[in-house]
Write a protein that holds these residues in place. Sequence first.
Motif, PDB file in Angstrom:
ATOM      1  N   ILE A  85      70.151   6.010  55.117  1.00 21.35           N
ATOM      2  CA  ILE A  85      71.438   6.160  55.409  1.00 21.35           C
ATOM      3  C   ILE A  85      73.061   6.195  54.276  1.00 21.35           C
ATOM      4  O   ILE A  85      73.232   5.279  54.250  1.00 21.35           O
ATOM      5  CB  ILE A  85      72.014   5.899  56.968  1.00 21.35           C
ATOM      6  CG1 ILE A  85      70.844   6.429  57.636  1.00 21.35           C
ATOM      7  CG2 ILE A  85      72.989   6.354  56.892  1.00 21.35           C
ATOM      8  CD1 ILE A  85      71.237   5.396  59.582  1.00 21.35           C
ATOM      9  N   LEU A  86      73.290   7.161  54.082  1.00 23.93           N
ATOM     10  CA  LEU A  86      74.308   6.959  53.322  1.00 23.93           C
ATOM     11  C   LEU A  86      75.783   7.160  53.689  1.00 23.93           C
ATOM     12  O   LEU A  86      76.576   6.132  53.367  1.00 23.93           O
ATOM     13  CB  LEU A  86      74.364   8.342  51.625  1.00 23.93           C
ATOM     14  CG  LEU A  86      75.307   8.090  50.904  1.00 23.93           C
ATOM     15  CD1 LEU A  86      74.704   6.544  49.997  1.00 23.93           C
ATOM     16  CD2 LEU A  86      74.912   9.477  49.602  1.00 23.93           C
ATOM     17  N   THR A  87      75.987   7.982  54.840  1.00 19.24           N
ATOM     18  CA  THR A  87      77.441   8.450  55.198  1.00 19.24           C
ATOM     19  C   THR A  87      77.299   8.765  56.405  1.00 19.24           C
ATOM     20  O   THR A  87      76.411   9.854  56.821  1.00 19.24           O
ATOM     21  CB  THR A  87      78.222   9.646  54.539  1.00 19.24           C
ATOM     22  OG1 THR A  87      77.050  10.362  54.714  1.00 19.24           O
ATOM     23  CG2 THR A  87      78.625   9.262  53.147  1.00 19.24           C
ATOM     24  N   ILE A  88      77.713   8.240  57.434  1.00 20.92           N
ATOM     25  CA  ILE A  88      77.757   9.399  58.088  1.00 20.92           C
ATOM     26  C   ILE A  88      79.161   9.195  59.431  1.00 20.92           C
ATOM     27  O   ILE A  88      80.678   9.102  58.443  1.00 20.92           O
ATOM     28  CB  ILE A  88      77.693   7.837  59.886  1.00 20.92           C
ATOM     29  CG1 ILE A  88      78.778   6.313  60.335  1.00 20.92           C
ATOM     30  CG2 ILE A  88      76.165   7.400  60.003  1.00 20.92           C
ATOM     31  CD1 ILE A  88      78.475   5.663  60.969  1.00 20.92           C
ATOM     32  N   ASN A  89      79.450   9.943  60.360  1.00 22.53           N
ATOM     33  CA  ASN A  89      80.741  11.096  60.923  1.00 22.53           C
ATOM     34  C   ASN A  89      81.369   9.932  61.753  1.00 22.53           C
ATOM     35  O   ASN A  89      80.555   8.788  62.309  1.00 22.53           O
ATOM     36  CB  ASN A  89      80.183  11.951  61.418  1.00 22.53           C
ATOM     37  CG  ASN A  89      79.536  12.265  62.412  1.00 22.53           C
ATOM     38  OD1 ASN A  89      79.624  11.654  63.459  1.00 22.53           O
ATOM     39  ND2 ASN A  89      79.022  14.002  62.503  1.00 22.53           N
TER      40      ASN A  89
END
Length: 175
Positions: A85-89
């Motif tokens: 996972i690179l980015t999450i909201n």
Amino acid sequence: MNRLIKSTLLAGALLTLSACGFHLRGLLAPLTPLPFASIAIQQAGSLTEPLQSALQRDGRVQLQSRAADAEVVLTIESTANAKDILTINRGGKVNEYLLTYRVEASVQRKGDELPLPLTVVVRRELSYSDSAVLGKEREEALLLEDMRRDAVQQLIRRLAYLPAPQSKPDASIKP
């Protein structure tokens, strides 16, 4: 008059690009010759076909099926895919993944005692959306195939710059 301006701007853009050294990858750049005439590929798995086709494009290198007949033996030790996972909201859902493809290989020349290790790591970012799951799965598969081809090209470029074989000191000459 309008056509003259467009032609002049196009010519200026082409001159600017050529002046800075820009060229399309693989079209105008001469291939660096590989420092050997024959190679055997071992344990390549899913990289066998891309490696063979990439090496056959260079007509100066012969593919050997037996390691004893080749000057160089390329052994693929391992390949690994990773999806992180690179980015999450703010809602805690994934926005982007980081795809990583790692190849561990070794190159053994006929006169060398130890093989030279080679490691290639290729990374790509993959945006994600819950509303397009099937499309994103297909995009991931295409990215992984592209990463595999890129890893093969990097391996071949590294083979082109292998260091010269180590010469063994002559035992009959004493200092």
